[in-house]
Design a protein around this motif. Structure first.
Motif, PDB file in Angstrom:
ATOM      1  N   TRP A  96      68.437  10.174  -6.591  1.00 39.44           N
ATOM      2  CA  TRP A  96      67.166   9.506  -6.300  1.00 39.44           C
ATOM      3  C   TRP A  96      67.269   8.016  -6.555  1.00 39.44           C
ATOM      4  CZ3 TRP A  96      63.882  11.372  -3.172  1.00 39.44           C
ATOM      5  CH2 TRP A  96      63.659  12.745  -3.096  1.00 39.44           C
ATOM      6  N   ARG A  97      67.945   7.618  -7.623  1.00 39.98           N
ATOM      7  CA  ARG A  97      68.119   6.192  -7.897  1.00 39.98           C
ATOM      8  C   ARG A  97      68.890   5.517  -6.781  1.00 39.98           C
ATOM      9  NH1 ARG A  97      69.329   7.654 -13.915  1.00 39.98           N
ATOM     10  NH2 ARG A  97      67.295   7.290 -14.827  1.00 39.98           N
ATOM     11  N   TRP A  98      69.948   6.174  -6.321  1.00 41.31           N
ATOM     12  CA  TRP A  98      70.750   5.615  -5.237  1.00 41.31           C
ATOM     13  C   TRP A  98      69.911   5.478  -3.970  1.00 41.31           C
ATOM     14  CZ3 TRP A  98      72.274   7.719  -0.522  1.00 41.31           C
ATOM     15  CH2 TRP A  98      73.196   6.958   0.187  1.00 41.31           C
ATOM     16  N   ARG A  99      69.133   6.513  -3.653  1.00 41.95           N
ATOM     17  CA  ARG A  99      68.270   6.450  -2.477  1.00 41.95           C
ATOM     18  C   ARG A  99      67.254   5.315  -2.594  1.00 41.95           C
ATOM     19  NH1 ARG A  99      66.790  12.794  -1.453  1.00 41.95           N
ATOM     20  NH2 ARG A  99      68.717  13.354  -0.399  1.00 41.95           N
ATOM     21  N   LEU A 100      66.694   5.147  -3.779  1.00 42.26           N
ATOM     22  CA  LEU A 100      65.713   4.095  -4.007  1.00 42.26           C
ATOM     23  C   LEU A 100      66.332   2.723  -3.778  1.00 42.26           C
ATOM     24  CD1 LEU A 100      62.728   3.882  -5.731  1.00 42.26           C
ATOM     25  CD2 LEU A 100      64.303   2.578  -7.125  1.00 42.26           C
ATOM     26  N   LEU A 101      67.543   2.520  -4.273  1.00 45.16           N
ATOM     27  CA  LEU A 101      68.194   1.218  -4.148  1.00 45.16           C
ATOM     28  C   LEU A 101      68.786   0.973  -2.762  1.00 45.16           C
ATOM     29  CD1 LEU A 101      69.960   1.145  -7.620  1.00 45.16           C
ATOM     30  CD2 LEU A 101      67.957  -0.168  -6.922  1.00 45.16           C
ATOM     31  N   SER A 102      69.219   2.025  -2.097  1.00 45.19           N
ATOM     32  CA  SER A 102      69.862   1.832  -0.789  1.00 45.19           C
ATOM     33  C   SER A 102      68.877   1.840   0.373  1.00 45.19           C
ATOM     34  CB  SER A 102      70.943   2.897  -0.566  1.00 45.19           C
ATOM     35  OG  SER A 102      70.357   4.175  -0.494  1.00 45.19           O
ATOM     36  N   SER A 103      67.652   2.285   0.162  1.00 46.81           N
ATOM     37  CA  SER A 103      66.635   2.299   1.221  1.00 46.81           C
ATOM     38  C   SER A 103      65.345   1.644   0.725  1.00 46.81           C
ATOM     39  CB  SER A 103      66.340   3.734   1.652  1.00 46.81           C
ATOM     40  OG  SER A 103      67.495   4.409   2.032  1.00 46.81           O
ATOM     41  N   PRO A 104      65.400   0.346   0.398  1.00 43.41           N
ATOM     42  CA  PRO A 104      64.235  -0.288  -0.216  1.00 43.41           C
ATOM     43  C   PRO A 104      63.009  -0.372   0.691  1.00 43.41           C
ATOM     44  CG  PRO A 104      65.900  -1.919   0.308  1.00 43.41           C
ATOM     45  CD  PRO A 104      66.505  -0.576   0.585  1.00 43.41           C
ATOM     46  N   TRP A 108      58.577   6.175   1.396  1.00 42.32           N
ATOM     47  CA  TRP A 108      58.431   6.790   0.079  1.00 42.32           C
ATOM     48  C   TRP A 108      58.767   5.801  -1.034  1.00 42.32           C
ATOM     49  CZ3 TRP A 108      62.235   7.486  -3.576  1.00 42.32           C
ATOM     50  CH2 TRP A 108      63.555   7.297  -3.154  1.00 42.32           C
ATOM     51  N   VAL A 109      59.718   4.875  -0.796  1.00 39.03           N
ATOM     52  CA  VAL A 109      60.064   3.865  -1.791  1.00 39.03           C
ATOM     53  C   VAL A 109      58.894   2.900  -1.975  1.00 39.03           C
ATOM     54  CG1 VAL A 109      61.628   1.955  -2.339  1.00 39.03           C
ATOM     55  CG2 VAL A 109      62.536   4.058  -1.346  1.00 39.03           C
ATOM     56  N   GLN A 110      58.264   2.519  -0.888  1.00 40.92           N
ATOM     57  CA  GLN A 110      57.114   1.626  -0.971  1.00 40.92           C
ATOM     58  C   GLN A 110      55.959   2.283  -1.715  1.00 40.92           C
ATOM     59  OE1 GLN A 110      56.278   0.270   3.018  1.00 40.92           O
ATOM     60  NE2 GLN A 110      58.333  -0.604   3.251  1.00 40.92           N
ATOM     61  N   VAL A 111      55.769   3.576  -1.498  1.00 43.14           N
ATOM     62  CA  VAL A 111      54.714   4.304  -2.219  1.00 43.14           C
ATOM     63  C   VAL A 111      55.017   4.334  -3.715  1.00 43.14           C
ATOM     64  CG1 VAL A 111      53.650   6.585  -2.559  1.00 43.14           C
ATOM     65  CG2 VAL A 111      54.033   5.706  -0.235  1.00 43.14           C
ATOM     66  N   ILE A 112      56.270   4.629  -4.079  1.00 33.45           N
ATOM     67  CA  ILE A 112      56.672   4.656  -5.491  1.00 33.45           C
ATOM     68  C   ILE A 112      56.462   3.278  -6.120  1.00 33.45           C
ATOM     69  CG2 ILE A 112      58.650   4.911  -7.074  1.00 33.45           C
ATOM     70  CD1 ILE A 112      58.005   7.587  -6.044  1.00 33.45           C
TER      71      ILE A 112
END
Length: 185
Positions: A96-104, A108-112
């Protein structure tokens, strides 16, 4: 848990291995991918898996012929490739951390980020000195690399450039400098 109703001694060791890998290994997949499990919970779950594997139940223990950590190892290390629940939990969280950093820019990242603020993208967490991976700061586990870094107080966001890790070493990294890190882990 419903394991107590299973008659583990009626199953072969191969049958118990299959059940452990397919059922007991995936029971907490949602929880383990979202939350870091407490150490006591992981130990209890490992105890249940080991007891079931060796044919015991809640009232009776059976002889364990091989230590459970060895059974958890991969085939090439002499184990049965079951895998540790703690390692599984940490790997799912890292994904999840990798996904968060690689798809900013993903929705879903914007919602988080909108819900929790910008801390999730490493704007306040120091790469080397804060605990953000594992149970200790990275400078304690990778001390040699820490001393080679020119910016020891950098943030996580400072280490990411276009979705890739970016480093600022004071000199070239030699295999001999990194090798002891892997041997001690």
């Amino acid at each position: 848990m419903r394991l107590s109703s299973w008659k583990a001694n009626l199953l072969s060791i191969g049958g118990r291995l299959t059940l452990i890998k397919s059922v007991l290994g995936s029971l907490g997949i949602y929880y383990l991918s979202i939350f870091r499990a407490p150490e006591s919970v992981l130990q209890d779950l490992e105890r249940i898996r080991a007891k079931f594997f060796w044919g015991g139940n809640k009232d009776k223990n059976k002889m364990a012929w091989v230590k459970w950590p060895i059974i958890l190892n991969s085939f090439d290390k002499g184990g049965l490739n079951i895998g540790s629940l703690k390692a599984f939990n940490l790997a799912l969280l890292q994904k999840w951390r990798w996904r968060l950093l690689s798809s900013p820019n993903a929705l879903w990242v914007q919602v988080i980020k909108a819900y929790h603020g910008q801390e999730g993208c490493g704007t306040r967490i120091r790469f080397w000195k804060d605990i953000w991976v594992g149970e200790t700061p990275l400078f304690t586990r990778y001390n040699r690399l820490y001393h080679l870094d020119q910016d020891k107080d950098c943030l996580i966001i400072d280490r990411i450039n276009n979705g890739q890790w970016s480093w600022n070493w004071s000199g070239p990294i030699l295999v001999l400098e990194i090798l002891p890190i892997y041997v001690t882990c």
